[in-house]
Scaffold this motif. Sequence first.
Motif, mmCIF file in Angstrom:
data_model
loop_
_atom_site.group_PDB
_atom_site.id
_atom_site.type_symbol
_atom_site.label_atom_id
_atom_site.label_comp_id
_atom_site.label_asym_id
_atom_site.label_seq_id
_atom_site.Cartn_x
_atom_site.Cartn_y
_atom_site.Cartn_z
ATOM 1 N N ASP A 132 12.248 -14.879 -12.410
ATOM 2 C CA ASP A 132 11.611 -16.114 -12.314
ATOM 3 C C ASP A 132 9.967 -15.765 -12.405
ATOM 4 O O ASP A 132 9.439 -15.203 -11.687
ATOM 5 C CB ASP A 132 11.894 -16.936 -11.021
ATOM 6 C CG ASP A 132 11.226 -18.331 -11.028
ATOM 7 O OD1 ASP A 132 10.635 -18.640 -12.170
ATOM 8 O OD2 ASP A 132 11.319 -19.011 -9.884
ATOM 9 N N THR A 133 9.429 -16.355 -13.525
ATOM 10 C CA THR A 133 8.150 -16.355 -13.796
ATOM 11 C C THR A 133 7.177 -16.653 -12.896
ATOM 12 O O THR A 133 6.121 -16.494 -12.626
ATOM 13 C CB THR A 133 7.865 -16.658 -15.313
ATOM 14 O OG1 THR A 133 8.170 -18.013 -15.365
ATOM 15 C CG2 THR A 133 8.440 -15.863 -16.318
ATOM 16 N N SER A 134 7.479 -17.916 -12.118
ATOM 17 C CA SER A 134 6.590 -18.449 -11.162
ATOM 18 C C SER A 134 6.997 -17.692 -9.655
ATOM 19 O O SER A 134 6.188 -18.165 -8.780
ATOM 20 C CB SER A 134 7.000 -19.833 -10.924
ATOM 21 O OG SER A 134 8.425 -20.085 -10.484
ATOM 22 N N ALA A 135 7.769 -16.540 -9.458
ATOM 23 C CA ALA A 135 7.823 -16.129 -8.244
ATOM 24 C C ALA A 135 6.676 -15.277 -7.922
ATOM 25 O O ALA A 135 5.870 -14.635 -8.752
ATOM 26 C CB ALA A 135 9.091 -15.252 -8.239
ATOM 27 N N THR A 136 6.412 -15.300 -6.395
ATOM 28 C CA THR A 136 5.134 -14.352 -6.224
ATOM 29 C C THR A 136 5.653 -13.682 -4.914
ATOM 30 O O THR A 136 6.717 -13.821 -4.395
ATOM 31 C CB THR A 136 4.057 -15.343 -5.559
ATOM 32 O OG1 THR A 136 4.556 -16.225 -4.601
ATOM 33 C CG2 THR A 136 3.271 -16.128 -6.973
ATOM 34 N N VAL A 137 4.674 -12.508 -4.716
ATOM 35 C CA VAL A 137 5.262 -11.811 -3.680
ATOM 36 C C VAL A 137 4.892 -12.164 -2.297
ATOM 37 O O VAL A 137 3.973 -12.937 -2.106
ATOM 38 C CB VAL A 137 4.491 -10.404 -3.740
ATOM 39 C CG1 VAL A 137 2.897 -10.287 -3.615
ATOM 40 C CG2 VAL A 137 4.708 -9.314 -2.712
ATOM 41 N N ASP A 138 5.520 -11.916 -1.315
ATOM 42 C CA ASP A 138 5.481 -12.410 0.049
ATOM 43 C C ASP A 138 4.776 -11.400 0.970
ATOM 44 O O ASP A 138 5.252 -10.049 0.742
ATOM 45 C CB ASP A 138 6.574 -12.960 0.704
ATOM 46 C CG ASP A 138 7.163 -14.093 -0.339
ATOM 47 O OD1 ASP A 138 6.464 -15.050 -0.797
ATOM 48 O OD2 ASP A 138 8.181 -14.404 -0.558
ATOM 49 N N ALA A 139 4.374 -11.558 2.077
ATOM 50 C CA ALA A 139 4.089 -10.453 2.890
ATOM 51 C C ALA A 139 3.307 -9.555 2.447
ATOM 52 O O ALA A 139 3.555 -8.137 2.863
ATOM 53 C CB ALA A 139 5.400 -10.130 3.820
ATOM 54 N N LEU A 140 2.319 -9.765 1.663
ATOM 55 C CA LEU A 140 1.350 -8.974 0.999
ATOM 56 C C LEU A 140 0.520 -8.055 2.131
ATOM 57 O O LEU A 140 -0.028 -8.689 2.643
ATOM 58 C CB LEU A 140 0.581 -9.546 -0.100
ATOM 59 C CG LEU A 140 -0.314 -8.548 -0.980
ATOM 60 C CD1 LEU A 140 0.403 -7.657 -1.541
ATOM 61 C CD2 LEU A 140 -1.394 -9.574 -1.909
ATOM 62 N N THR A 141 0.380 -6.902 1.801
ATOM 63 C CA THR A 141 -0.341 -5.912 2.596
ATOM 64 C C THR A 141 -1.316 -4.708 1.745
ATOM 65 O O THR A 141 -0.414 -4.413 0.807
ATOM 66 C CB THR A 141 0.147 -5.087 3.767
ATOM 67 O OG1 THR A 141 1.267 -4.370 3.203
ATOM 68 C CG2 THR A 141 0.882 -6.190 4.744
ATOM 69 N N HIS A 142 -2.112 -4.166 1.993
ATOM 70 C CA HIS A 142 -2.916 -3.275 1.127
ATOM 71 C C HIS A 142 -3.160 -1.986 2.098
ATOM 72 O O HIS A 142 -3.257 -2.217 3.325
ATOM 73 C CB HIS A 142 -4.361 -3.813 0.782
ATOM 74 C CG HIS A 142 -3.997 -5.213 -0.413
ATOM 75 N ND1 HIS A 142 -4.038 -6.366 0.019
ATOM 76 C CD2 HIS A 142 -4.006 -4.845 -1.666
ATOM 77 C CE1 HIS A 142 -3.759 -7.042 -1.194
ATOM 78 N NE2 HIS A 142 -3.867 -6.276 -2.071
ATOM 79 N N THR A 143 -3.198 -0.860 1.440
ATOM 80 C CA THR A 143 -3.448 0.439 2.038
ATOM 81 C C THR A 143 -5.003 0.691 1.932
ATOM 82 O O THR A 143 -5.744 -0.052 1.280
ATOM 83 C CB THR A 143 -2.700 1.379 1.391
ATOM 84 O OG1 THR A 143 -3.084 1.628 -0.067
ATOM 85 C CG2 THR A 143 -1.041 0.966 1.403
ATOM 86 N N ALA A 144 -5.332 1.787 2.452
ATOM 87 C CA ALA A 144 -6.709 2.551 2.434
ATOM 88 C C ALA A 144 -6.925 2.920 1.217
ATOM 89 O O ALA A 144 -8.120 3.449 0.927
ATOM 90 C CB ALA A 144 -7.065 3.072 3.474
ATOM 91 N N TRP A 145 -6.025 3.354 0.352
ATOM 92 C CA TRP A 145 -6.178 4.028 -0.933
ATOM 93 C C TRP A 145 -7.246 3.521 -1.884
ATOM 94 O O TRP A 145 -8.007 4.060 -2.572
ATOM 95 C CB TRP A 145 -4.979 4.331 -1.551
ATOM 96 C CG TRP A 145 -4.137 5.533 -1.089
ATOM 97 C CD1 TRP A 145 -3.107 5.304 -0.277
ATOM 98 C CD2 TRP A 145 -4.451 6.734 -0.893
ATOM 99 N NE1 TRP A 145 -2.680 6.455 0.132
ATOM 100 C CE2 TRP A 145 -3.514 7.456 -0.022
ATOM 101 C CE3 TRP A 145 -5.541 7.689 -1.225
ATOM 102 C CZ2 TRP A 145 -3.711 8.669 0.152
ATOM 103 C CZ3 TRP A 145 -5.487 8.855 -0.945
ATOM 104 C CH2 TRP A 145 -4.440 9.531 -0.252
ATOM 105 N N PRO A 146 -7.314 2.330 -2.149
ATOM 106 C CA PRO A 146 -8.619 1.488 -3.084
ATOM 107 C C PRO A 146 -9.903 2.110 -2.504
ATOM 108 O O PRO A 146 -10.692 1.978 -3.039
ATOM 109 C CB PRO A 146 -8.310 -0.007 -2.858
ATOM 110 C CG PRO A 146 -6.737 -0.026 -2.676
ATOM 111 C CD PRO A 146 -6.529 1.156 -1.556
ATOM 112 N N TYR A 147 -9.937 2.069 -1.084
ATOM 113 C CA TYR A 147 -11.246 2.339 -0.393
ATOM 114 C C TYR A 147 -11.467 3.898 -0.831
ATOM 115 O O TYR A 147 -12.723 4.052 -0.840
ATOM 116 C CB TYR A 147 -11.346 1.955 1.015
ATOM 117 C CG TYR A 147 -11.192 0.377 1.049
ATOM 118 C CD1 TYR A 147 -12.278 -0.468 0.701
ATOM 119 C CD2 TYR A 147 -9.857 -0.079 1.742
ATOM 120 C CE1 TYR A 147 -12.035 -1.779 0.956
ATOM 121 C CE2 TYR A 147 -9.762 -1.165 1.568
ATOM 122 C CZ TYR A 147 -10.624 -2.387 1.396
ATOM 123 O OH TYR A 147 -10.409 -3.662 1.502
ATOM 124 N N VAL A 148 -10.478 4.702 -0.891
ATOM 125 C CA VAL A 148 -10.558 6.197 -0.982
ATOM 126 C C VAL A 148 -11.179 6.327 -2.381
ATOM 127 O O VAL A 148 -11.991 7.162 -2.535
ATOM 128 C CB VAL A 148 -9.361 6.825 -0.700
ATOM 129 C CG1 VAL A 148 -9.452 8.402 -1.090
ATOM 130 C CG2 VAL A 148 -9.063 6.728 0.817
#
Length: 213
Positions: A132-148
């Motif tokens: 489904d093209t309108s589906a989105t992700v739920d319970a999204l979390t990010h790690t620290a790697w972008p800051y690294v």
Amino acid sequence: MEYVTAVPHPRTPAAGPARSGRRSLAVALLCGALGAAVALLATRQEWSEGTATVAGGAFPLTAKGSDVTGVPAALAIVGLAALVAVFAVRRAGRFAVAAVLTLSGAGTVVAALAGASDSSALDDKAAEAAGDTSATVDALTHTAWPYVAAVGGALLLLAGLLALRYGRLWPAMSGRYERDGTPRPRRGPQTVDPDRPEDLWKALDRGEDPTGA
């Protein structure tokens, strides 16, 4: 009795700038190489995770840094190449390459920080998993790697700033073997002794006629 007046030892005027050049060069090389390596490593790690609803169940999804954005890795490679190129150019060329190195580091920082809150990569995976093209992700979390990755970009930025400030004091590749474009004089035909067979053979190897006048 003779009195000897102590005379202070004169310091070499170039000692201070030369020492600053060596120190800044070592720091810039360390920061540039380490920053590029850290940024490239961080983009290969997991930056975000979440879940997508598929057939009534939760389907786990993850996205690496390269899935989120390819800009930090590309700029890290450009910055590393610019760091090496600094020693191949002089004067205005060195300043231009140092500016490229600085901008590469700054761009890496900006792109990494922007990717730290980006969810488009996981949304695309959620739409693909759910069909489904309108589906989105739920319970999204990010790690620290972008800051690294941003830290790696900051190290590249520091290397670039050092190159801009002290690059004129750094050594350059030797131009001893570089051609300056001046035409070199051609050697005239060498004298051939007809009584020496080795001279005849050498003349033939050079394309000359040993029997000519």
